[in-house]
Design a protein around this motif. Structure first.
Motif, mmCIF file in Angstrom:
data_model
loop_
_atom_site.group_PDB
_atom_site.id
_atom_site.type_symbol
_atom_site.label_atom_id
_atom_site.label_comp_id
_atom_site.label_asym_id
_atom_site.label_seq_id
_atom_site.Cartn_x
_atom_site.Cartn_y
_atom_site.Cartn_z
ATOM 1 N N ASP A 71 -1.525 8.885 -4.692
ATOM 2 C CA ASP A 71 -1.782 7.818 -3.733
ATOM 3 C C ASP A 71 -1.963 6.509 -4.483
ATOM 4 O O ASP A 71 -2.422 6.497 -5.633
ATOM 5 C CB ASP A 71 -3.036 8.111 -2.907
ATOM 6 C CG ASP A 71 -2.860 9.301 -1.990
ATOM 7 O OD1 ASP A 71 -1.729 9.516 -1.516
ATOM 8 O OD2 ASP A 71 -3.842 10.024 -1.741
ATOM 9 N N ASP A 91 -2.986 2.111 -4.212
ATOM 10 C CA ASP A 91 -3.363 0.862 -3.553
ATOM 11 C C ASP A 91 -2.250 -0.130 -3.814
ATOM 12 O O ASP A 91 -1.855 -0.332 -4.974
ATOM 13 C CB ASP A 91 -4.674 0.312 -4.118
ATOM 14 C CG ASP A 91 -5.890 0.996 -3.521
ATOM 15 O OD1 ASP A 91 -5.728 1.718 -2.525
ATOM 16 O OD2 ASP A 91 -6.988 0.821 -4.066
ATOM 17 N N TYR A 150 -0.402 -4.393 1.643
ATOM 18 C CA TYR A 150 -0.640 -3.396 2.677
ATOM 19 C C TYR A 150 -2.113 -3.249 3.004
ATOM 20 O O TYR A 150 -2.488 -2.460 3.847
ATOM 21 C CB TYR A 150 -0.132 -2.019 2.223
ATOM 22 C CG TYR A 150 1.365 -1.915 2.131
ATOM 23 C CD1 TYR A 150 2.169 -2.258 3.202
ATOM 24 C CD2 TYR A 150 1.979 -1.468 0.970
ATOM 25 C CE1 TYR A 150 3.542 -2.159 3.122
ATOM 26 C CE2 TYR A 150 3.353 -1.356 0.884
ATOM 27 C CZ TYR A 150 4.132 -1.699 1.958
ATOM 28 O OH TYR A 150 5.488 -1.588 1.872
ATOM 29 N N SER A 151 -2.989 -3.984 2.310
ATOM 30 C CA SER A 151 -4.424 -3.726 2.426
ATOM 31 C C SER A 151 -4.984 -4.038 3.797
ATOM 32 O O SER A 151 -6.005 -3.491 4.196
ATOM 33 C CB SER A 151 -5.184 -4.553 1.379
ATOM 34 O OG SER A 151 -4.928 -5.934 1.551
ATOM 35 N N SER A 178 -5.619 1.914 9.605
ATOM 36 C CA SER A 178 -5.800 3.106 8.781
ATOM 37 C C SER A 178 -4.589 4.026 8.870
ATOM 38 O O SER A 178 -4.207 4.663 7.892
ATOM 39 C CB SER A 178 -7.060 3.850 9.222
ATOM 40 O OG SER A 178 -6.976 4.209 10.597
ATOM 41 N N SER A 194 -1.866 2.416 6.803
ATOM 42 C CA SER A 194 -2.248 2.496 5.398
ATOM 43 C C SER A 194 -1.984 3.877 4.828
ATOM 44 O O SER A 194 -1.535 4.019 3.685
ATOM 45 C CB SER A 194 -3.735 2.138 5.242
ATOM 46 O OG SER A 194 -4.140 2.251 3.894
ATOM 47 N N GLN A 195 -2.238 4.920 5.616
ATOM 48 C CA GLN A 195 -1.984 6.275 5.143
ATOM 49 C C GLN A 195 -0.500 6.493 4.909
ATOM 50 O O GLN A 195 -0.098 7.164 3.961
ATOM 51 C CB GLN A 195 -2.507 7.287 6.168
ATOM 52 C CG GLN A 195 -2.382 8.740 5.710
ATOM 53 C CD GLN A 195 -2.955 9.700 6.729
ATOM 54 O OE1 GLN A 195 -3.453 9.285 7.772
ATOM 55 N NE2 GLN A 195 -2.889 10.973 6.428
ATOM 56 N N THR A 241 1.746 4.173 4.090
ATOM 57 C CA THR A 241 2.286 3.337 3.027
ATOM 58 C C THR A 241 1.621 3.557 1.674
ATOM 59 O O THR A 241 2.035 2.960 0.693
ATOM 60 C CB THR A 241 2.139 1.850 3.399
ATOM 61 O OG1 THR A 241 0.762 1.555 3.670
ATOM 62 C CG2 THR A 241 2.967 1.509 4.629
ATOM 63 N N SER A 242 0.587 4.398 1.600
ATOM 64 C CA SER A 242 -0.131 4.584 0.341
ATOM 65 C C SER A 242 0.307 5.823 -0.429
ATOM 66 O O SER A 242 -0.173 6.054 -1.538
ATOM 67 C CB SER A 242 -1.638 4.678 0.607
ATOM 68 O OG SER A 242 -1.936 5.835 1.375
ATOM 69 N N THR A 254 -7.883 -4.019 -4.437
ATOM 70 C CA THR A 254 -7.647 -4.331 -3.033
ATOM 71 C C THR A 254 -8.026 -3.125 -2.179
ATOM 72 O O THR A 254 -7.995 -1.984 -2.649
ATOM 73 C CB THR A 254 -6.162 -4.662 -2.802
ATOM 74 O OG1 THR A 254 -5.363 -3.571 -3.288
ATOM 75 C CG2 THR A 254 -5.780 -5.931 -3.519
ATOM 76 N N GLY A 284 -8.035 0.092 0.008
ATOM 77 C CA GLY A 284 -7.041 1.157 0.069
ATOM 78 C C GLY A 284 -7.671 2.489 -0.263
ATOM 79 O O GLY A 284 -8.897 2.618 -0.397
#
Length: 470
Positions: free
Chosen positions: A283, A285, A289-290, A294, A297-298, A300-301, A400, A402
């Motif tokens: 995974d 950061d 995307y920060s 949620s 974010s999941q 794209t991380s 950042t 993440g």
């Protein structure tokens, strides 16, 4: 009081795909079904509900048509300009020198109709800057290539850079990693336990209660299946001059670019049930995307949803050039830490080299977190009441927001202060040699492109400009 008017939209600006109103109107229809569908079923007034749903769909189509007609986009100097709005005119300019990546997303309805969504990620941005919903698939690919070329300072007609496939996740491995996930196993055990209980209770009311109790287990299994299998289906990680490219998705497909210089931190994770297979996941950061939700974010991380230890180690060395986090010598936590981590204090360790700080922790769920010195946002010392009583403190190396969280836990106070001061100094020195905001600029200075650019995502937060007119 005089109000500045938005500049007239140039004639050469283009509109979105003509099917955009249809896709946006579908949302109004879904809202009507969600609000009135259950009431209509209970009351039996399906005819009236049908007319109401149709009215919602027509209103949605009209609103979508007006939005489509007044939305146009094109290049204006060194920025992508997007004009929109009928009564409240809005003109947004996305600076290309702050552009981090351009992602192409294709929701299920978009795949059926042959259209895509273009999401622009910029340094310092809190969310995707004015996503273009929707474009034809070929138009989205061409515009993405043109945006990346302009951001790199090369000819705008340069085609998309070639790529080399680094890793493809086999379907059988993805399926087994889902089956061996904690949520899936817990859901299965819960359902099996209730099923066994049904054998001993013949009462109808008890049976209904037990069957209804199976719902949480079914939800847990569904969430595990979708989170790991559905989102990461056909996962491909490729390498190109503009960074790492990720393609994935079963129903909704996503084409994402992760330039190595945008990576603020990397976490190698290993659940207990994956240990026998030597599987891990990576995974990250990522700058830009920060500020997403949620759920986004999941999505794209994830750099690798599941891979062998050796495959993940190779990708880790490429994403963090100049360093091998797995070879960094580690310093273990002092013995008093055993009172706060009785089963895992021997796993608490950290280390540094010239490029990164590495933090290790976890017994059942193992984590190895790596943060480049140049990406360190701040360093802070935290000491809770129990830590004060035991003479311990923790050092947080912040990046950042993440999924990656670097915490050097349970150190002696003097050691914690030394770690914080030294890491702050390393970060200050590393930033002096970090490359500029344009993450493809270094390729103009090299004869052979290499995917190891940097961009830390710091600087003025105004990644785009916007003016409104009432």
């Amino acid at each position: 009081m005089k109000v500045d008017r938005v500049d007239p939209t140039p004639e050469h600006f283009r509109r979105l795909h003509p099917l955009t109103p249809l896709l946006r109107g579908w949302g109004f229809l879904a809202l009507a079904i969600g609000i009135g569908g259950q009431d209509a079923l209970r009351s039996g007034e399906m005819g009236r509900f049908g007319l109401t749903a149709l009215a919602f769909a027509v209103v949605g189509m009209i609103a979508g048509l007006l939005s489509w007609w007044f939305t146009r986009y094109g290049f204006d100097g060194d920025a992508l300009r997007i004009d929109s709005g009928m009564l409240n005119r809005r003109s947004r300019r996305v600076r290309l020198d702050r552009l981090q990546a351009v992602d192409i997303n294709r929701p299920l309805a978009g795949r059926l109709l042959g259209v895509s969504e273009l999401r622009l990620e910029v340094a310092g941005g809190g969310k995707a800057e004015a996503p273009l919903q929707y474009l034809a698939v070929d138009d989205a690919v061409r515009l993405r290539a043109e945006l990346l070329a302009r951001a790199a300072g090369i000819d705008a007609d340069t085609p998309e850079a070639p790529e080399r496939v680094v890793h493809e996740v086999p379907l059988d491995r993805l399926v087994w990693s889902t089956v061996l996930s904690g949520a899936f196993v817990a859901g299965v055990v819960f359902i099996v336990g209730l099923g066994v209980a049904l054998l001993f209770f013949r009462d109808s009311e008890v049976t209904v209660g037990l069957l209804s109790s199976m719902l949480p287990g079914i939800i847990a299994i569904g969430a595990a299946l979708w989170g790991q299998l559905g989102r990461n289906f056909a996962f491909v990680l490729a390498e190109s001059p503009d960074g790492y490219r990720i393609r994935k998705g079963l129903l909704d497909t996503q084409h994402q670019t992760v330039p190595p210089g945008r990576v603020q931190g990397v976490a190698m994770r290993q659940p207990l049930l994956w240990r026998g297979k030597s599987w891990v996941r990576l995974d990250v950061d990522v700058a830009g995307y920060s500020g997403e939700s949620s759920d986004d974010s999941q999505r794209t991380s994830t750099l690798l949803p599941v891979a062998t230890y050796e495959e993940a180690a190779e990708v880790l060395r490429h994403v963090l050039p100049g360093s091998d986090p797995l070879s960094v010598p580690l310093t273990h936590a002092p013995r008093p830490a055993r009172w706060l981590r009785p089963f895992g204090w021997k796993r608490l360790a950290y280390g540094v080299d010239d490029h990164v700080v590495v933090v290790r922790e976890g017994v059942l769920y193992r984590n190895l977190t790596t943060v480049p010195h140049a990406k360190t946002q701040s360093v802070r010392i935290v000491q809770g009441p129990l830590q004060r009583r035991l003479g311990l403190a923790s050092v947080h190396v912040d990046t950042t927001p993440g999924p990656v969280d670097a915490v050097i836990a349970h150190r002696l106070p003097a050691e914690a202060r030394a770690i914080a001061e030294e890491q702050a100094e390393r970060a200050r020195l590393a930033r002096k040699t970090d490359v500029p905001e344009q993450w493809m600029a270094r390729y103009r200075q090299q004869s052979v492109p290499r995917p190891d650019g940097h961009a830390d995502g710091d600087g003025p937060p105004a990644a785009s400009s916007e003016r409104d007119q009432e």
